[in-house]
Scaffold this motif. Structure first.
Motif, PDB file in Angstrom:
ATOM      1  N   HIS A   4       4.186  -8.606  30.206  1.00 23.52           N
ATOM      2  CA  HIS A   4       3.274  -8.579  31.417  1.00 23.52           C
ATOM      3  C   HIS A   4       3.803 -10.066  32.817  1.00 23.52           C
ATOM      4  CE1 HIS A   4       2.440 -12.012  28.754  1.00 23.52           C
ATOM      5  NE2 HIS A   4       2.325 -12.554  30.347  1.00 23.52           N
ATOM      6  N   ARG A   5       4.893 -10.423  32.417  1.00 27.32           N
ATOM      7  CA  ARG A   5       5.827 -11.764  33.590  1.00 27.32           C
ATOM      8  C   ARG A   5       6.545 -10.463  34.480  1.00 27.32           C
ATOM      9  NH1 ARG A   5       4.914 -16.945  33.796  1.00 27.32           N
ATOM     10  NH2 ARG A   5       3.403 -17.443  32.287  1.00 27.32           N
ATOM     11  N   CYS A  12       0.913  -4.428  28.876  1.00 32.14           N
ATOM     12  CA  CYS A  12       2.043  -5.013  28.990  1.00 32.14           C
ATOM     13  C   CYS A  12       1.775  -6.314  27.912  1.00 32.14           C
ATOM     14  CB  CYS A  12       2.222  -5.602  30.467  1.00 32.14           C
ATOM     15  SG  CYS A  12       2.819  -4.070  31.532  1.00 32.14           S
ATOM     16  N   TRP A  13       0.266  -6.733  28.232  1.00 30.52           N
ATOM     17  CA  TRP A  13       0.272  -7.891  27.490  1.00 30.52           C
ATOM     18  C   TRP A  13       0.128  -8.186  26.324  1.00 30.52           C
ATOM     19  CZ3 TRP A  13      -3.440 -10.021  24.538  1.00 30.52           C
ATOM     20  CH2 TRP A  13      -3.169 -11.299  23.462  1.00 30.52           C
ATOM     21  N   LYS A  62      -0.181  -3.697  42.250  1.00 25.66           N
ATOM     22  CA  LYS A  62      -1.186  -4.108  40.602  1.00 25.66           C
ATOM     23  C   LYS A  62      -2.607  -3.741  40.247  1.00 25.66           C
ATOM     24  CE  LYS A  62       3.499  -5.353  40.623  1.00 25.66           C
ATOM     25  NZ  LYS A  62       4.490  -4.194  40.339  1.00 25.66           N
ATOM     26  N   TYR A 115       6.235  -7.408  35.005  1.00 20.32           N
ATOM     27  CA  TYR A 115       5.150  -6.504  36.193  1.00 20.32           C
ATOM     28  C   TYR A 115       4.629  -7.507  37.322  1.00 20.32           C
ATOM     29  CZ  TYR A 115       1.467  -3.656  36.825  1.00 20.32           C
ATOM     30  OH  TYR A 115       0.692  -2.921  37.556  1.00 20.32           O
ATOM     31  N   THR A 116       4.584  -8.747  36.774  1.00 20.16           N
ATOM     32  CA  THR A 116       3.698  -9.192  38.232  1.00 20.16           C
ATOM     33  C   THR A 116       5.188  -9.347  38.688  1.00 20.16           C
ATOM     34  OG1 THR A 116       2.894 -10.846  36.444  1.00 20.16           O
ATOM     35  CG2 THR A 116       1.960  -9.532  36.993  1.00 20.16           C
ATOM     36  N   ASP A 140      -1.137 -16.449  29.079  1.00 19.11           N
ATOM     37  CA  ASP A 140      -1.231 -15.734  29.603  1.00 19.11           C
ATOM     38  C   ASP A 140      -2.429 -14.842  29.945  1.00 19.11           C
ATOM     39  OD1 ASP A 140       0.422 -17.090  30.836  1.00 19.11           O
ATOM     40  OD2 ASP A 140       2.577 -15.422  30.257  1.00 19.11           O
ATOM     41  N   ALA A 169      -1.141  -4.254  34.071  1.00 16.52           N
ATOM     42  CA  ALA A 169      -1.260  -5.744  33.135  1.00 16.52           C
ATOM     43  C   ALA A 169      -1.495  -6.456  31.728  1.00 16.52           C
ATOM     44  CB  ALA A 169      -1.588  -7.233  34.279  1.00 16.52           C
ATOM     45  N   PHE A 170      -2.369  -5.670  31.354  1.00 16.24           N
ATOM     46  CA  PHE A 170      -3.428  -6.120  29.846  1.00 16.24           C
ATOM     47  C   PHE A 170      -2.281  -5.545  29.150  1.00 16.24           C
ATOM     48  CE2 PHE A 170      -6.283  -5.676  26.955  1.00 16.24           C
ATOM     49  CZ  PHE A 170      -6.803  -7.204  26.336  1.00 16.24           C
ATOM     50  N   LEU A 201      -3.906 -13.929  33.488  1.00 12.11           N
ATOM     51  CA  LEU A 201      -3.796 -12.673  33.753  1.00 12.11           C
ATOM     52  C   LEU A 201      -4.018 -12.587  35.187  1.00 12.11           C
ATOM     53  CD1 LEU A 201      -1.118 -10.665  32.825  1.00 12.11           C
ATOM     54  CD2 LEU A 201      -2.720  -9.556  31.336  1.00 12.11           C
TER      55      LEU A 201
END
Length: 95
Positions: A22-23, A10-11, A2, A25-26, A49, A7-8, A53
Motif C-alpha cells: 500500500h505504501r 493492498c494493505w 488513487k 501504491y501511494t 497504517d 489501497a486497502f 491509509l
C-alpha cells in the motif's frame, strides 16, 4: 487518481506476509521497502497504517494533481509527510 479501496486491498496483503504494498501504491517507495523487509515493522507499522491509509491516499492524489498544474510539490518527511507547495507569482511552477 488513487483509490482508497485499492489501497486497502493492498494493505490486506499483509495477511499473507506481503507488507508495504500500500505504501508503494501511494508513492512512498522508501518506507514501502522498509515495510516489505521488516514485515510492516513487525506488524506495528502495518496496524498504524490502517488508520493513516486514508490520508496517505489523499496526499498522493494531491501531489499527482499538482504535477499536472502549474505548481510543484515535494514531500520532506517519509513517516509524517510535510507537503511543500510552491507556486510562483506568474502561475508557473517554481523550481
Amino acid at each position: 487518481m488513487k483509490s482508497g479501496f485499492v489501497a486497502f486491498l493492498c494493505w490486506l496483503l499483509c495477511l499473507i506476509g506481503v507488507c508495504g504494498i500500500h505504501r508503494f501504491y501511494t508513492g512512498r517507495t522508501g518506507s514501502g521497502l522498509l515495510w516489505l523487509l521488516t514485515f510492516g515493522l513487525l506488524g506495528i507499522g502495518q496496524l498504524i497504517d490502517l488508520f493513516l491509509l486514508g490520508s496517505m491516499v489523499r496526499q498522493a492524489n494531491l501531489i499527482n494533481g499538482l504535477a499536472g498544474a502549474r505548481a510543484s510539490a515535494s514531500v520532506s518527511n517519509v513517516v509524517a509527510p510535510v507537503i511543500n507547495i510552491r507556486i510562483d507569482k506568474d502561475g508557473n511552477a517554481a523550481t
